[in-house]
Design an enzyme around this catalytic site. Structure first.
Site, short mmCIF file in Angstrom:
data_model
loop_
_atom_site.label_atom_id
_atom_site.label_comp_id
_atom_site.label_asym_id
_atom_site.label_seq_id
_atom_site.Cartn_x
_atom_site.Cartn_y
_atom_site.Cartn_z
N TYR A 28 -29.30 23.96 -22.56
CA TYR A 28 -28.23 23.37 -23.37
C TYR A 28 -28.74 22.54 -24.55
O TYR A 28 -28.02 22.35 -25.55
CB TYR A 28 -27.28 22.55 -22.50
CG TYR A 28 -27.77 21.19 -22.08
CD1 TYR A 28 -27.59 20.08 -22.91
CD2 TYR A 28 -28.42 21.00 -20.86
CE1 TYR A 28 -28.05 18.83 -22.54
CE2 TYR A 28 -28.89 19.76 -20.49
CZ TYR A 28 -28.69 18.67 -21.33
OH TYR A 28 -29.15 17.42 -20.96
N HIS A 62 -47.06 23.11 -37.59
CA HIS A 62 -47.59 24.31 -36.95
C HIS A 62 -47.94 23.99 -35.49
O HIS A 62 -49.08 24.23 -35.06
CB HIS A 62 -48.84 24.80 -37.66
CG HIS A 62 -48.68 25.08 -39.11
ND1 HIS A 62 -49.76 25.31 -39.94
CD2 HIS A 62 -47.58 25.17 -39.90
CE1 HIS A 62 -49.33 25.54 -41.18
NE2 HIS A 62 -48.01 25.44 -41.18
N HIS A 105 -45.78 31.54 -38.63
CA HIS A 105 -46.12 30.38 -39.44
C HIS A 105 -45.99 29.08 -38.67
O HIS A 105 -46.97 28.41 -38.40
CB HIS A 105 -45.22 30.39 -40.68
CG HIS A 105 -45.56 29.35 -41.70
ND1 HIS A 105 -45.20 29.47 -43.02
CD2 HIS A 105 -46.18 28.15 -41.61
CE1 HIS A 105 -45.62 28.42 -43.70
NE2 HIS A 105 -46.21 27.60 -42.84
N TYR A 111 -21.90 12.38 -28.71
CA TYR A 111 -22.90 11.84 -27.78
C TYR A 111 -23.66 10.69 -28.43
O TYR A 111 -24.14 10.78 -29.56
CB TYR A 111 -23.87 12.95 -27.38
CG TYR A 111 -25.03 12.49 -26.54
CD1 TYR A 111 -24.89 12.25 -25.18
CD2 TYR A 111 -26.28 12.27 -27.11
CE1 TYR A 111 -25.96 11.84 -24.41
CE2 TYR A 111 -27.36 11.85 -26.35
CZ TYR A 111 -27.19 11.64 -25.00
OH TYR A 111 -28.25 11.22 -24.25
N GLU A 136 -46.06 23.45 -49.83
CA GLU A 136 -44.71 23.78 -49.40
C GLU A 136 -43.64 22.93 -50.09
O GLU A 136 -42.52 22.82 -49.60
CB GLU A 136 -44.58 23.62 -47.88
CG GLU A 136 -45.48 24.51 -47.06
CD GLU A 136 -45.12 25.99 -47.13
OE1 GLU A 136 -44.23 26.37 -47.91
OE2 GLU A 136 -45.75 26.77 -46.40
#
Length: 218
Positions: free
Chosen positions: A116, A97, A158, A211, A76
């Protein structure tokens, strides 16, 4: 640009922590760490579980996609390459995964604002990228689209991908994302959840912009 010992140790620790957190099993998934502004990065090797390789087995990738090291890079690597190229704020990437994220990815549907904490990942939803064969440019292109204004997404049939400012942050986001996926999966067993409105999510997204910072805002 090569990787120093501390960077190699940090990425190996992240890969092993992914297995310990059950984000991956065996050789599944991969992780990377940005090395410099030129787009070079350090990535885990292909076909080996984290317990079977050492810091020296991690692969340095240059911006042109050339691997440097004794091992072949993760299949990947294109996904990691393209995220670093498109998202300068990405300092590390985790692709995994895990059970609940993968189960939801097989529905090929976005995760709606059932909670949220969806806003933690950049918007009112977490998108699911369309399906493409692993390791292909098509998969990378679809993931980049799903990651627009987001730091995590599902990959259809995937798994998931998330990025953060450094390896520890990316790992924490991936673990948090999998917990959120588990909560959504469990909610679906009871029926369709009540969803937060656009206005309610917009307020949460604004609050997440400050935050945790040393500001006196309530």
């Amino acid at each position: 640009m090569d990787a120093n010992a501390a960077q190699r140790e940090a990425l190996l620790a992240t890969a092993r922590a992914m297995s310990a957190a059950r984000l991956n099993v065996g050789t599944a998934g991969n992780a990377s760490l940005r090395l410099g502004a030129d787009g070079s990065y350090l990535i885990t090797p292909t076909g080996l579980p984290p317990e079977a390789y050492t810091p020296a087995d991690l692969v340095v990738m240059t911006p042109d996609g050339t691997p440097h090291g004794a091992r072949a890079p993760s299949s990947e690597w294109r996904l990691h390459h393209d995220i670093y190229a498109r998202r300068p704020e990405a300092g590390a990437i985790v692709h995994a995964h895990p059970p609940f994220a993968t189960a939801l990815a097989c529905r090929r549907a976005d995760i709606p604002p059932f909670h949220y904490m969806i806003a933690r990942f950049g918007g009112a939803t977490v998108r699911c990228a369309g399906y493409a064969t692993f390791g292909t440019q098509a998969l990378s292109d679809l993931a980049l689209a799903a990651l627009e204004e987001r730091c995590a997404c599902l990959l259809a049939n995937h798994g998931m991908v998330a990025f953060g400012r450094d390896a520890a942050h990316a790992l924490a986001l991936a673990i948090e994302f999998e917990m959120l996926c588990e909560q959504y999966w469990r909610t679906l067993q009871l029926g369709e959840p009540a969803l937060l409105s656009d206005a309610e999510m917009a307020e949460v997204i604004e609050r997440f912009s400050w935050y945790g910072q040393p500001q006196d805002r309530r």
